[in-house]
Design a protein around this motif. Structure first.
Motif, PDB file in Angstrom:
ATOM      1  N   ALA A 219       0.835  -1.194   0.000  1.00 20.85           N
ATOM      2  CA  ALA A 219       0.000   0.000   0.000  1.00 20.85           C
ATOM      3  C   ALA A 219       0.870   1.243   0.000  1.00 20.85           C
TER       4      ALA A 219
ATOM      5  N   PRO B 231       2.492   7.567  -6.658  1.00 14.30           N
ATOM      6  CA  PRO B 231       2.116   8.928  -7.079  1.00 14.30           C
ATOM      7  C   PRO B 231       3.281   9.907  -7.053  1.00 14.30           C
TER       8      PRO B 231
ATOM      9  N   LEU C 166       3.752   1.523  -1.423  1.00 18.35           N
ATOM     10  CA  LEU C 166       4.195   1.685  -2.804  1.00 18.35           C
ATOM     11  C   LEU C 166       3.096   2.335  -3.636  1.00 18.35           C
ATOM     12  N   ARG C 167       1.880   1.860  -3.426  1.00 19.36           N
ATOM     13  CA  ARG C 167       0.777   2.333  -4.265  1.00 19.36           C
ATOM     14  C   ARG C 167       0.365   3.756  -3.893  1.00 19.36           C
ATOM     15  N   ARG C 168       0.317   4.039  -2.576  1.00 16.14           N
ATOM     16  CA  ARG C 168      -0.271   5.308  -2.163  1.00 16.14           C
ATOM     17  C   ARG C 168       0.759   6.425  -2.020  1.00 16.14           C
ATOM     18  N   VAL C 169       2.003   6.067  -1.752  1.00 14.35           N
ATOM     19  CA  VAL C 169       2.999   7.111  -1.533  1.00 14.35           C
ATOM     20  C   VAL C 169       3.997   7.171  -2.682  1.00 14.35           C
TER      21      VAL C 169
END
Lengths: 359, 348, 574
Positions: free
Chosen positions: C477, C485, C479-482
């Motif tokens: 998460a 982007p 990787l995906r959220r911070v």
């Protein structure tokens, strides 16, 4: 707190899946149902071709029209295709291997990727000289490697044989392409077969001394260089010249400024060096009958006529006229050397080129 | 109900013990400052508490849940701890609201908005909700970082030098406001700092670390007034050191006999003198009031003066602290006596 | 353990077994990264394994005759391309980043244009134009009445010619990365330089250039690796480099093992290059020391400096893009009506589709690899990532063989087992599919996406990871959220670079593709190698045009890559 992780994982998976699906749906199961799964389905034939698609598509389309057998095609260099057939082994989908240069076909035979074919039709249509005695490969068209000279600077009576072109009088006047090209390798192989290794190596060294420039470009470039005045004599294959005669205005103009000379035609001479483009049937061909039908079609009078018109080679089948451009070259006596001998000496020829510094 | 508990927690890197048998408890609503020089292992301890590192041995618990022991390890995302960094580590691609919301994405939007609005209001950030971090001042960024860490309602707040990135004028005010809020919320707060003033001003208790070990912990006053060794003493103020041997329950120094009732005769000892333990009397001539000394230099530090002295018969220099404007001129001769408080004797 | 489990009963995220703790914490990522690296390395290892095949007399022949020339020419090629890309790439990057002169805004993006020009396309256009019999020399002879051999004209089909052309199409890598680095340099550092009495030129040479060195080195490494693996251009010009030598040995002598051994030597060149860079960089740190960014004050150029700057930027664009693209366009006008048909459109769709798929996959894999190295740094993961990136320097046909052999082996092994066990033939499942082709693209181009993604991730401070994890986000998460982007720009750049490369890719496409799967590159190359340049032009031009779109997007992203500039209201004045 598992949710974000799961969502991310599924996000990655779906992106990958999407990308793959995009690829797979488009091409794994294409319109004609290709690939190995359907290679066995009746009514198709798989062709591995070292001849470019633009050249042979018209013929293959004609075959499909005549027989209803659809043709699946990939093109690549002959050695890459051979490597692919070797790697694919017993599951290779290749029905037909189509390539130029007898040496390649013989190499494929030795690599056990071709199977022998017995066909009365093929035997009748193709002169013995241009097919394998055991039926592993068959010639479809013949090309000759000849001289092109500038009539305003060269008296054609000074031209005679390949051997003579290495003489001192031609110093700085000859254009010929790189020795990486298989046509030159086969030419030198024929000289090894006729003149022996020492004579051939001397010839290659003499040619290097006579070059007007470092070897560069393709056969058309050599002819153009003669037209432009950079050299007086070029060595190139016949069909390139014919193609130029039917080519762009600029090419036609260049072709008009040079003349063709058939080497080694004098009394007692062996004749001009020739080679073939040809084909063989895959050792593990899933559609061997269709493969043979394709070969038989390709030597039929109609197909040979198309072949002659499209690739500007001499038809291998006697009685079929060459294209107008090719017919205008006149007739010649061809070297009757066993094509197996070319294959035998090709590697030696390349090493010889390396030794004499023929780039 | 306990807040954060570390029991005999150890962690080493490449054979070097960064945290060595740490025992530390932080009660809910309590602020413990972990103090020590750089490399002493205080940040490692904080990371062990956060779950960013796992312990080689020992036990970490939050509330009554074991987070890390021989049997189990709970990763940081499942520990419900808040973390605040010196560089704030705000997400530059998210605005203030989204930064604060980051940790509570699993809550319904309604609750999410309420929590964020409430925090922004408390932090005086309501006007900046849609600003991006790089447009904010340092103090504002710090408050966003704190709001972000507080949003999930952590039981434990871990702060790594949270105020050192701020201008020193802001530091005290922001620090006190922040910790007041954490106390009010009943959060167990462990804060790492290398600044003893900050630790004493902000911490309910202080844990002093060196070489991976906690040397001493207690209230700021405990550490200041009852240090366990020279290192601890030195950490809270400048001190003058003088060595000697114990003889008859005291150590003889240039500045006279200093009582050491707990040490055996013949023990080599170090005497630590905080500046305020040197009592100066004006005027020359020895006597019962102490040892004669010469003033080398004096400087007013605002609320107090610092005076450097050298005993007339001695070689070392000593530092004394006096009321503002009361220091004698350089070259003057004074009498120096040692007061009991601020004077510590440790066996070597 | 039982106790702990009881205590955590009902927790959504329970504790993991302590004995597997470290691997459970980050291990999934490390294992994933190593698995990917291992799979991607297979073709490279297949090539390297050839080193252990006993050498034949072919090998001693090569050593006796041509190997010396291959080495010398290859070294010259590397040296020449280095110098050219450094001057054209870093020089122009600095001019457009730090100076003000007319046309700068256009040059900013236009300098990337040659990136869209495949090396083989520029080779055959220049070959056609500059040949003795070509239009340029013919016109000169007509104007001045010169005859053959009476004047000197630079020979484009030569080693210097190849160096020149490669420099022209490869300098954008250096430009791209150098410009990013210049934009990211803290203005404070540069201002310190100026207050210490350094002029603009000295500031560039003594501060900006050394600070941008890792980026420039990375760009040059990309350019050199590409120069080494370039096949079409050197083949067309018949210049003896390692690459041509490999194919001469393979095709001419039929000795794949000796060819692969040459390829292995080629890899040594790459290792040496990378090692030299690492060693010379030494222990100096190149991290940004300040986070304060302000719009750069530009040096306003006047007089000769202005003219010089305009010329310095215009020449590479003209020679590397406008001239060859113009020639292609002229040929295309002649031949397009006959060439543009449904087939052509299908080939274009194939090209774009498979290139996009390759780009998405290569970026995804690079992100996983780079992130795994980040969260669980270790020699193993790092080495895995490095080996996985090696494919970029290996000529496409060699990679193709490296892909073909293990795929076909696997297929045949599965088939053999199925026949023996169930009497069912599965045939070739992977060989000759788009999957094999995509795999080859990834093996070849992973280095590009990996480098770009890694440098992007490097800018995210580790405290962000920690903050995110303490806020309840697991590594995935996070990787995906911070990260994703924050490094979106890098991911985009990586994807576009892979896209452009896959679109131009030729040798692996030729040999690995499924039946009747043509791309624009295949079409252009087949016609060009048949010396039908005018017929090849529309396909080559289409590659260039499609390649332009990502180049322009890249250029826009680049201008915004200055920290804080993305959201800032005011743009730097110029």
């Amino acid at each position: 707190m598992n949710k974000p992780k799961l969502r991310f994982a599924s996000g990655i998976v779906s992106v990958l899946a999407l990308a793959l699906a995009f690829g797979l749906t488009n091409w794994l199961v294409p319109e004609q149902g290709l690939g190995t799964a359907t290679a066995q389905s009746p009514g198709s034939v798989n062709v591995y071709s070292a001849r470019q698609e633009a050249l042979i598509r018209p013929l293959l389309d004609a075959f499909t029209e005549a027989t209803g057998i659809s043709v699946n095609l990939i093109t690549a260099s002959a050695d890459a295709l051979l490597e692919r057939m070797k790697a694919e082994g017993r599951n290779s989908p290749a029905d037909v291997l189509l390539t130029t240069d007898a040496g390649r076909l013989i190499r494929a035979t030795e690599a056990d990727v071709l199977r022998p074919v017995t066909s009365d039709l093929l035997a009748a249509a193709i002169p013995e000289q241009y097919r394998d005695p055991d039926g592993y490969w068959f010639g479809l068209g013949v090309r000759a490697r000849v001289f092109f000279y500038a009539p305003d600077r060269v008296d054609p009576t000074d031209l005679s044989t390949y051997e003579n072109l290495a003489a001192a009088e031609w110093q700085g006047r000859v254009c010929i392409r790189s020795s990486t090209n298989v046509y030159n390798q086969s030419l030198l192989a024929s000289l090894i077969a006729h003149d022996g290794a020492v004579g051939a190596e001397n010839w290659a060294a003499g040619m290097v001394a006579n070059m007007a420039r470092d070897p560069q470009g393709g056969d058309r470039d050599q002819i153009k260089a003669v037209a432009a005045g950079q050299c007086d004599v070029a060595v190139a294959n016949t069909y390139y010249y014919a193609g130029m005669k039917d080519g762009t205005a600029e090419e036609q103009q260049a072709a008009a400024q040079v003349a063709l000379f058939w080497p080694n035609q004098g009394a007692g001479e062996r004749g001009t060096h020739v080679n073939i483009s040809g084909a063989g049937v895959g050792q593990f061909a899933p559609n061997p009958e269709n493969a043979v039908r394709l070969l038989e079609f390709l030597v039929s009078p109609d197909a040979q006529k198309i072949y002659a018109e499209v690739v500007y080679e001499f038809p291998v089948r006697s009685g079929v006229p060459a294209s107008d451009a090719v017919a205008s070259f006149g007739t010649f006596q061809a070297d009757t050397l066993d094509l197996h001998r070319l294959a035998e000496f090709q590697s030696d020829a390349l090493m010889m080129f390396d030794r004499v510094g023929w780039r | 109900m306990t807040g954060l508990v570390l029991e005999q927690v150890s962690r080493s890197f490449d054979g070097h013990a960064a945290a060595d048998a740490i025992d530390l408890t932080v009660a809910p609503g309590e602020v413990v400052c972990m103090l020590g020089p750089s490399g002493c292992g205080k940040t490692t301890t904080l990371r062990l508490a956060a779950g960013l590192e796992s312990a080689d041995s020992g036990r970490v618990a939050i509330g009554d849940q074991v987070m890390d022991d021989d049997g189990a390890f709970v990763p940081p995302e499942a520990r419900n701890v808040g973390l605040v960094f010196q560089d704030f580590a705000l997400f530059p691609h998210l605005d203030v609201r989204a930064n604060v919301e980051f940790g509570i994405g699993d809550q319904p939007p309604e609750a999410r908005r309420r929590i964020v609005d409430d925090l922004l209001e408390r932090m005086n950030l309501a006007a900046h909700a849609s600003a991006f971090p790089h447009t904010l001042s340092g103090g504002e960024q710090q408050r966003v970082a704190l709001a972000r860490a507080l949003a999930p309602g952590p039981k434990v707040m871990l702060m790594d030098e949270p105020f050192s990135g701020l201008d020193f004028r802001l530091r005290d005010q922001v620090g006190e406001e922040t910790l007041a809020l954490l106390r009010q919320l009943g959060t167990a707060t462990l804060m790492v700092t290398h600044d003893s003033d900050e630790a004493m001003r902000l911490g309910d208790r202080v844990a002093l670390m060196r070489n991976g070990r906690i040397i001493q912990q207690g209230t700021p006053a405990d550490l200041y007034h009852h240090p366990v060794d020279v290192f601890t003493t030195k950490f809270f103020s400048e001190i003058s050191l003088v060595g000697g041997f114990v003889k008859g329950k005291s150590v003889a120094t240039e500045l006279g006999l200093i009582a050491a009732p707990d040490l055996a005769d013949g023990t080599p000892a170090t005497v630590c003198l905080r500046p305020e333990s040197l009592v100066l009397t004006q005027g020359g001539g020895g006597g019962a009031h102490g040892v004669a000394a010469t003033v080398l230099s004096a400087r007013n530090m605002g609320p107090y003066d610092l005076v450097w002295l050298k005993p007339v018969t001695g070689v070392a220099k000593y530092l004394a602290r006096l009321g503002p404007g009361t220091s004698p001129a350089p070259g003057a001769e004074v009498q120096v006596a040692i007061a009991r408080s601020g004077c510590f004797v440790f066996a070597d | 353990m039982a106790l702990a489990e009881a205590a955590f009963d009902g927790q959504s995220s329970g504790p993991t077994d302590k004995s597997r703790r470290r691997s459970a914490q980050f291990g999934g990522w490390t294992v994933l990264a190593l698995a990917i690296a291992a799979i991607v390395s297979i073709p490279i290892l297949v090539v390297l394994a050839s080193v252990f095949v006993p050498t034949t007399e072919v090998w001693s022949h090569l050593v006796d005759t041509v190997l010396g020339r291959y080495v010398t020419n290859t070294l010259w090629l590397l040296a020449g391309v280095s110098v050219l890309t450094l001057i054209m790439g870093a020089g122009t990057a600095w001019l457009v980043s730090m100076c003000a002169f007319p046309g700068r805004r256009v040059f900013e993006w236009a300098l990337l244009l040659p990136l869209a020009m495949p090396a083989y396309a520029i080779a055959f256009t220049y070959g056609g134009m500059m040949d003795f019999a070509g239009p340029v020399q013919t016109a000169l002879r007509d104007w001045f009445g010169w005859g053959a051999g009476e004047y000197w004209f630079p020979q484009v089909r030569s080693l210097p010619g190849v160096i020149m052309l490669m420099g022209l199409v490869l300098y954008p890598y250096v430009y791209l990365l150098a410009r990013t680095a210049f934009l990211e340099q803290s203005v404070c550092v540069l201002e310190v330089g100026r207050t210490l009495g350094q002029g603009p030129w000295r500031t560039f040479r003594r501060i900006a250039l050394p600070l941008a060195r890792p980026a420039i080195a990375a760009g040059m490494a990309l350019a050199l690796m590409e120069a080494l693996s370039e096949f079409g251009a050197v083949q067309y010009f018949a210049v003896d480099t390692f690459t041509t030598g490999i194919f001469r040995t393979w095709y001419g002598l039929g000795d794949l093992a000796a060819a692969a051994q040459l390829a292995a030597i080629l890899m040594l060149f790459i290792f040496a290059l990378l090692a030299i860079e690492r060693i010379s960089r030494g222990r100096a740190a190149y991290h940004h020391t300040s986070t304060k960014y302000r719009p750069l004050p530009r040096y306003r150029l006047t007089g000769w400096a202005k003219t010089g700057a305009i010329a310095a930027c215009a020449i590479p664009i003209f020679l590397g893009f406008l001239l060859p693209a113009g020639q292609l366009a002229m040929w295309s006008i002649e031949t397009a009506p006959a060439i543009l048909d449904a087939r052509f459109l299908r080939e274009a769709a194939n090209t774009i589709g498979i290139s996009a798929a390759a780009a998405v996959l290569a970026v995804g894999i690079a992100l996983v690899l780079a992130y795994a190295v980040r969260i669980a740094p270790g020699r193993l993961a790092r080495a895995g990532a490095r080996i996985a990136g090696l494919g970029y320097a290996i000529p496409g046909p060699v990679i193709a063989v490296g892909v073909m052999i293990p795929f076909a082996w696997t297929d045949n092994a599965v088939d053999g087992w199925m026949r023996a066990t169930f009497n069912v033939s599965t045939g070739l499942v992977l060989s000759g599919t788009v999957f094999a082709l995509l795999f080859a693209y990834i093996v070849r181009f992973l280095a590009i996406s990996l480098n770009t993604v890694e440098s992007g991730l490097g800018k995210v401070t580790p405290n962000m990871d920690r903050a995110a994890r303490s806020l309840g986000a697991r590594p995935g998460a996070t990787l995906r959220r911070v990260h994703a982007p924050m490094v979106r720009g890098s991911l985009l750049a990586a994807g576009l670079l892979v896209f452009v490369h896959a679109m131009k890719e030729l040798p692996a496409t030729l040999i690995l593709r499924p039946f009747d799967f043509n791309t624009l590159a295949v079409r252009a190359f087949e016609l060009a190698s048949d010396e039908r340049l005018a017929d090849a032009a529309p396909a080559a031009l289409a590659i260039v045009l499609v390649g332009l779109m990502p180049v322009l997007v890249l250029s826009r992203a680049l201008t915004k890559s200055r920290p804080g500039e993305g959201q800032a209201k005011s743009r730097p004045g110029s």
